[in-house]
Design a protein around this motif. Structure first.
Motif, short mmCIF file in Angstrom:
data_model
loop_
_atom_site.label_atom_id
_atom_site.label_comp_id
_atom_site.label_asym_id
_atom_site.label_seq_id
_atom_site.Cartn_x
_atom_site.Cartn_y
_atom_site.Cartn_z
N SER A 120 -11.46 -23.38 -8.72
CA SER A 120 -11.44 -24.51 -9.64
C SER A 120 -12.79 -24.73 -10.32
CB SER A 120 -11.05 -25.79 -8.88
OG SER A 120 -12.06 -26.08 -7.93
N THR A 121 -13.75 -23.85 -10.02
CA THR A 121 -15.09 -24.05 -10.57
C THR A 121 -15.16 -23.62 -12.03
OG1 THR A 121 -15.96 -23.50 -8.41
CG2 THR A 121 -17.53 -23.50 -10.20
N PRO A 122 -15.64 -24.50 -12.92
CA PRO A 122 -15.82 -24.05 -14.30
C PRO A 122 -16.92 -22.99 -14.37
CG PRO A 122 -16.73 -26.26 -13.99
CD PRO A 122 -16.05 -25.88 -12.71
N GLU A 123 -16.80 -22.10 -15.31
CA GLU A 123 -17.78 -21.00 -15.40
C GLU A 123 -19.06 -21.48 -16.06
OE1 GLU A 123 -17.16 -17.00 -15.89
OE2 GLU A 123 -16.38 -17.30 -13.86
N THR A 124 -19.95 -22.01 -15.26
CA THR A 124 -21.26 -22.40 -15.78
C THR A 124 -22.28 -21.40 -15.26
OG1 THR A 124 -21.74 -23.77 -13.86
CG2 THR A 124 -20.61 -24.85 -15.71
N PHE A 125 -23.48 -21.44 -15.80
CA PHE A 125 -24.53 -20.55 -15.28
C PHE A 125 -24.75 -20.83 -13.79
CE2 PHE A 125 -25.98 -20.54 -19.83
CZ PHE A 125 -25.82 -19.17 -20.03
N THR A 126 -24.77 -22.13 -13.45
CA THR A 126 -25.05 -22.50 -12.06
C THR A 126 -23.94 -22.03 -11.12
OG1 THR A 126 -26.01 -24.49 -12.98
CG2 THR A 126 -25.83 -24.41 -10.59
N SER A 127 -22.67 -22.26 -11.53
CA SER A 127 -21.58 -21.87 -10.62
C SER A 127 -21.56 -20.36 -10.43
CB SER A 127 -20.23 -22.39 -11.13
OG SER A 127 -19.87 -21.74 -12.31
N LYS A 128 -21.83 -19.63 -11.51
CA LYS A 128 -21.83 -18.16 -11.38
C LYS A 128 -23.00 -17.71 -10.49
CE LYS A 128 -20.84 -17.29 -15.89
NZ LYS A 128 -20.81 -16.52 -17.12
N TRP A 129 -24.13 -18.37 -10.67
CA TRP A 129 -25.32 -18.05 -9.86
C TRP A 129 -25.03 -18.30 -8.38
CZ3 TRP A 129 -29.79 -15.61 -9.86
CH2 TRP A 129 -30.81 -16.00 -8.98
N MET A 130 -24.38 -19.45 -8.08
CA MET A 130 -24.11 -19.81 -6.69
C MET A 130 -23.03 -18.93 -6.06
SD MET A 130 -26.38 -21.94 -5.90
CE MET A 130 -25.82 -22.01 -4.20
N GLN A 131 -22.23 -18.27 -6.89
CA GLN A 131 -21.18 -17.39 -6.35
C GLN A 131 -21.76 -16.22 -5.57
OE1 GLN A 131 -17.76 -17.84 -6.03
NE2 GLN A 131 -18.61 -19.83 -6.52
N GLN A 132 -23.05 -15.99 -5.69
CA GLN A 132 -23.70 -14.99 -4.83
C GLN A 132 -23.44 -15.29 -3.37
OE1 GLN A 132 -27.93 -13.96 -5.80
NE2 GLN A 132 -27.72 -15.66 -7.24
N LEU A 133 -23.25 -16.58 -3.07
CA LEU A 133 -23.05 -16.99 -1.68
C LEU A 133 -21.59 -17.28 -1.35
CD1 LEU A 133 -26.08 -19.37 -0.90
CD2 LEU A 133 -25.88 -16.92 -0.49
#
Ligand SMILES: [Zn+2]
Length: 210
Positions: A120-133
């Protein structure tokens, strides 16, 4: 007073105080260049300024900051690898002795990761960055059935370990660590009481060091 005016007033105090008292040292640093022994990767969070909480001075720390103090793995894609570039400079040019990954309690990046389902996460720079985890998130949710706060804390610590593991994917770091020429450390800072914890050498536990 507007926030920026506060900074300009602060700079004036710096010039009359610290700069005046350390003119010689700062001038030497300007002429001879920096030679910090430590590179530190910390969160961009305004409450976790490594220079302040570790009581350091200009020239002491090569500081790399990003959301949630994450180190991506070594990759050769054409993307712009800002954190990797800074680490490369610290290791290859400055020849630092140690790299510290400094995480902290109440990390907004970690909280956002834990609170939001990746679907449900919108594709923002931050959400994509945090997807590393995202793997760490799944692991914490599967194993941690305690309070929300303990989930965040566990994810912060596991995030630090994840970044330490990623450091070893850079061949020039792995080689130096194995040769005993470079040391890597994982630290976790408690915003509430100022305590500092370090990942144990032999386990994933964090032990208080300050
Ligand atoms: Zn943070």
């Amino acid at each position: 007073m507007p926030a920026v005016d506060k900074l300009i007033a602060g700079h004036q105090r710096f010039i009359k105080g610290y700069y005046e008292q350390n003119k010689h040292k700062l001038s030497k640093l300007a002429k001879q260049g920096q030679s910090p022994k430590i590179a530190i990767i910390s969160c961009s969070d305004s409450r976790v300024d490594p220079t302040t909480i570790l009581d350091c001075e200009p020239g002491d720390l090569f500081v790399i900051r990003n959301v949630a103090n994450l180190i991506p793995p070594c990759e050769s894609s054409d993307s712009l690898h800002g954190t990797s570039a800074a680490i490369e400079y610290a290791v290859m040019d400055l020849k630092v002795e140690s790299i510290i990954v400094l995480g902290h309690t109440n990390c907004g990046g970690i909280k956002a990761l834990m609170d939001t389902s990746p679907c449900s996460t919108p594709e923002t720079f931050t959400s994509k960055w945090m997807q590393q985890l995202k793997g760490v998130r799944t692991e914490v949710l599967e194993h941690n059935h305690k309070s929300e706060n303990s989930c965040y804390h566990e994810c912060e610590e596991k995030g630090i370990i994840h970044s330490l593991n990623n450091l070893m994917t850079f061949p020039w770091i792995k080689e130096r660590v194995e040769a005993g020429k470079l040391y890597v450390h994982g630290w976790h800072y408690d915003l509430d009481n100022g305590s500092l914890y370090a990942k144990s050498k032999n386990s994933d536990e964090f032990e208080q060091i300050g």
